[in-house]
Write a protein that holds these residues in place. Structure first.
Motif, PDB file in Angstrom:
ATOM      1  N   GLY A 174       0.794  -1.232   0.000  1.00 38.19           N
ATOM      2  CA  GLY A 174       0.000   0.000   0.000  1.00 38.19           C
ATOM      3  C   GLY A 174       0.826   1.282   0.000  1.00 38.19           C
ATOM      4  O   GLY A 174       0.299   2.356   0.316  1.00 38.19           O
ATOM      5  N   LYS A 175       2.097   1.194  -0.396  1.00 33.07           N
ATOM      6  CA  LYS A 175       2.940   2.405  -0.429  1.00 33.07           C
ATOM      7  C   LYS A 175       2.382   3.438  -1.404  1.00 33.07           C
ATOM      8  O   LYS A 175       2.206   4.609  -1.051  1.00 33.07           O
ATOM      9  CB  LYS A 175       4.380   2.059  -0.868  1.00 33.07           C
ATOM     10  N   THR A 176       2.117   2.972  -2.629  1.00 35.67           N
ATOM     11  CA  THR A 176       1.707   3.925  -3.661  1.00 35.67           C
ATOM     12  C   THR A 176       0.338   4.525  -3.352  1.00 35.67           C
ATOM     13  O   THR A 176       0.150   5.748  -3.465  1.00 35.67           O
ATOM     14  CB  THR A 176       1.714   3.229  -5.044  1.00 35.67           C
ATOM     15  N   VAL A 177      -0.593   3.676  -2.927  1.00 34.43           N
ATOM     16  CA  VAL A 177      -1.933   4.181  -2.596  1.00 34.43           C
ATOM     17  C   VAL A 177      -1.832   5.179  -1.441  1.00 34.43           C
ATOM     18  O   VAL A 177      -2.499   6.224  -1.436  1.00 34.43           O
ATOM     19  CB  VAL A 177      -2.878   3.001  -2.270  1.00 34.43           C
ATOM     20  N   VAL A 224       9.383   7.473  -7.209  1.00 30.62           N
ATOM     21  CA  VAL A 224      10.772   7.024  -7.124  1.00 30.62           C
ATOM     22  C   VAL A 224      10.891   5.568  -7.603  1.00 30.62           C
ATOM     23  O   VAL A 224      11.930   4.956  -7.528  1.00 30.62           O
ATOM     24  CB  VAL A 224      11.276   7.187  -5.659  1.00 30.62           C
ATOM     25  N   ASP A 225       9.779   5.015  -8.091  1.00 32.44           N
ATOM     26  CA  ASP A 225       9.705   3.592  -8.433  1.00 32.44           C
ATOM     27  C   ASP A 225       9.692   3.404  -9.949  1.00 32.44           C
ATOM     28  O   ASP A 225       8.854   3.998 -10.638  1.00 32.44           O
ATOM     29  CB  ASP A 225       8.417   3.019  -7.817  1.00 32.44           C
ATOM     30  N   HIS A 226      10.607   2.556 -10.464  1.00 32.31           N
ATOM     31  CA  HIS A 226      10.651   2.343 -11.916  1.00 32.31           C
ATOM     32  C   HIS A 226       9.363   1.688 -12.441  1.00 32.31           C
ATOM     33  O   HIS A 226       9.104   1.725 -13.633  1.00 32.31           O
ATOM     34  CB  HIS A 226      11.872   1.483 -12.296  1.00 32.31           C
ATOM     35  N   GLY A 274       6.564   2.878 -11.963  1.00 35.05           N
ATOM     36  CA  GLY A 274       5.755   4.021 -12.391  1.00 35.05           C
ATOM     37  C   GLY A 274       4.297   3.947 -11.967  1.00 35.05           C
ATOM     38  O   GLY A 274       3.424   4.561 -12.583  1.00 35.05           O
ATOM     39  N   ASN A 275       4.005   3.231 -10.871  1.00 37.44           N
ATOM     40  CA  ASN A 275       2.600   3.056 -10.468  1.00 37.44           C
ATOM     41  C   ASN A 275       1.969   4.373 -10.000  1.00 37.44           C
ATOM     42  O   ASN A 275       0.821   4.667 -10.340  1.00 37.44           O
ATOM     43  CB  ASN A 275       2.485   2.014  -9.351  1.00 37.44           C
ATOM     44  N   ALA A 276       2.704   5.145  -9.234  1.00 35.66           N
ATOM     45  CA  ALA A 276       2.157   6.432  -8.765  1.00 35.66           C
ATOM     46  C   ALA A 276       1.885   7.336  -9.968  1.00 35.66           C
ATOM     47  O   ALA A 276       0.870   8.034 -10.020  1.00 35.66           O
ATOM     48  CB  ALA A 276       3.117   7.103  -7.780  1.00 35.66           C
ATOM     49  N   PHE A 325       7.748  11.243  -1.428  1.00 31.93           N
ATOM     50  CA  PHE A 325       8.449  10.291  -2.296  1.00 31.93           C
ATOM     51  C   PHE A 325       7.777   8.926  -2.193  1.00 31.93           C
ATOM     52  O   PHE A 325       7.731   8.337  -1.104  1.00 31.93           O
ATOM     53  CB  PHE A 325       9.906  10.133  -1.849  1.00 31.93           C
ATOM     54  N   ASP A 326       7.276   8.414  -3.297  1.00 28.92           N
ATOM     55  CA  ASP A 326       6.742   7.043  -3.318  1.00 28.92           C
ATOM     56  C   ASP A 326       7.879   6.108  -3.722  1.00 28.92           C
ATOM     57  O   ASP A 326       8.292   6.083  -4.882  1.00 28.92           O
ATOM     58  CB  ASP A 326       5.579   6.934  -4.319  1.00 28.92           C
ATOM     59  N   CYS A 327       8.404   5.349  -2.753  1.00 25.15           N
ATOM     60  CA  CYS A 327       9.600   4.533  -2.987  1.00 25.15           C
ATOM     61  C   CYS A 327       9.243   3.137  -3.501  1.00 25.15           C
ATOM     62  O   CYS A 327       8.152   2.627  -3.248  1.00 25.15           O
ATOM     63  CB  CYS A 327      10.416   4.430  -1.699  1.00 25.15           C
TER      64      CYS A 327
HETATM   65 MG   LIG Z   1       4.174   1.150  -5.224  1.00 26.71          MG
END
Ligand SMILES: [Mg+2]
Ligand SMILES: Nc1ncnc2c1ncn2[C@@H]1O[C@H](COP(=O)(O)OP(=O)(O)OP(=O)(O)O)[C@@H](O)[C@H]1O
Length: 254
Positions: A14-17, A39-41, A43-45, A127-129
Motif C-alpha cells: 500500500g505504499k503507492t496508494v 521514485v519507483d521504476h 511508475g505506479n504512482a 516520495f513514493d519509494c
Molecule cells: Mg508502489
C-alpha cells in the motif's frame, strides 16, 4: 517544508496508494502545495496520477542531469492540487547504464529539496519509494525529514520490519535528521489473524504504529482505475475515512 518518504521493502503493502492519497488529502483538505515524486521504476504512482515521462523525462532526467531543475519535469496529476514528477523503467537501469551512483542520487534528491525550499514552491514533497533500496530510494530517504512505513499484516511483512528499520537506520548515517514517523497498518480487515497480527505489531514494533489503520475495500482499486483519490471517488468509503483520519493523526506528529 516537509519531505516524506513512503517506504517498505515488501511489495504490494500500500505504499503507492498511501503516497497518492496522502498527497491528495494534504492538497484538498489542508490546502497544502504538494509535490509527489515517483521514485519507483514501476511508475505506479505516475499511472495512478495520470501522468507519464514521455515529454519531459521525469525523475530519471533529473537524476542524470538531463533536466537541470525540478520544475522542468513536473506534471499535473488528475488529483486536484497535486504536482508529480513521474518515473518509468529507465530508473531501473540508472546505475548500470546511466552511471548514477547512490551518492549522485543523494545529491540530486537533496538539490531537489533545497531548490523547493529556496523557491518556496511546495509545502510537502512526498516520495513514493519502490520495494527495494535503489539508488533513487536511498536518495529520497536521505533527503527526507520523515519516513512512513505502510505495513500489511502478514508473516513475511512483519518479519521484514527489523531488516527494514536497520536499512533505514543505515541511510540515517547520511542524514541523521531523517526520522521514522511511524508504521501505518494498511488493508486491514476484521478477522482473527488480522486482530492477532495487529496486537503483535503494536506490542513489538520498535517504531510508532499509528492508531489509525486503513481498512481494505474495493473502493481503493476502483479509485486507482479512475485515477482519483479515494476520498474523491468514494468519500464515505472506509478507506477514504481512514486516510483522512490518519492524515489528521500524522499532522499532529510531523
Ligand atoms: Mg508502489
Ligand atoms: N486499503 C486498501 N484496500 C484494498 N486494496 C488496496 C488498499 N490499499 C491498496 N490496495 C491495493 O493493493 C495493491 C497494492 O497497493 P500499492 O500499489 O499501493 O502497494 P505498493 O506497496 O506500492 O506496491 P509496490 O511495492 O509494487 O510498489 C493495489 O492493487 C492497490 O489498489
Amino acid at each position: 517544508m516537509k519531505t516524506i518518504s513512503i517506504v517498505n521493502l515488501k511489495g504490494g503493502v500500500g505504499k503507492t496508494v498511501t503516497a497518492v492519497n496522502l498527497a491528495a488529502i494534504l492538497a484538498t483538505d489542508y490546502e497544502k502545495r504538494v509535490l509527489l515524486v515517483d521514485v519507483d521504476h514501476q511508475g505506479n504512482a505516475s499511472r495512478y496520477c495520470g501522468v507519464n515521462t514521455e515529454e519531459r523525462g521525469g525523475l530519471a532526467a533529473l537524476l542524470t542531469g538531463g533536466a537541470v531543475c525540478y520544475d522542468e519535469v513536473v506534471e499535473m496529476a488528475t488529483m486536484s492540487g497535486v504536482d508529480v514528477i513521474p518515473a518509468d523503467m529507465s530508473l531501473a537501469t540508472l546505475g548500470v547504464d546511466g552511471g548514477c551512483t547512490s551518492q549522485m542520487a543523494v545529491r540530486a534528491m537533496r538539490d531537489l529539496r533545497d531548490a523547493v525550499i529556496e523557491d518556496d514552491s511546495y509545502d510537502f514533497i512526498i516520495f513514493d519509494c519502490p520495494p527495494a533500496f535503489s539508488q533513487a530510494s536511498i536518495g529520497a530517504i536521505a533527503a527526507s525529514s520523515d519516513v512512513i512505513i505502510p505495513l500489511r499484516i502478514g508473516r513475511f511483512e512483519i518479519e521484514g520490519m527489523d531488516e527494514l528499520i536497520e536499512q533505514i537506520e543505515s541511510v540515517r548515517k547520511i542524514n541523521p535528521a531523517t526520522r521514522i514517523a511511524g508504521a501505518l497498518l494498511t488493508m486491514w480487515h476484521n478477522s482473527p489473524v488480522q486482530r492477532d497480527g495487529e496486537e503483535y505489531i503494536r506490542e513489538t514494533c520498535p517504531v510508532r504504529v499509528f492508531r489509525t489503520m486503513i481498512r481494505r475495500t474495493d473502493k481503493v482499486d476502483e479509485a486507482v482505475f479512475a485515477r482519483k483519490a479515494v476520498a474523491e471517488w468514494s468519500p464515505t468509503s472506509a478507506a477514504a475515512r481512514d486516510y483522512r483520519a490518519w492524515v489528521e493523526e500524522l499532522m499532529e506528529v510531523l
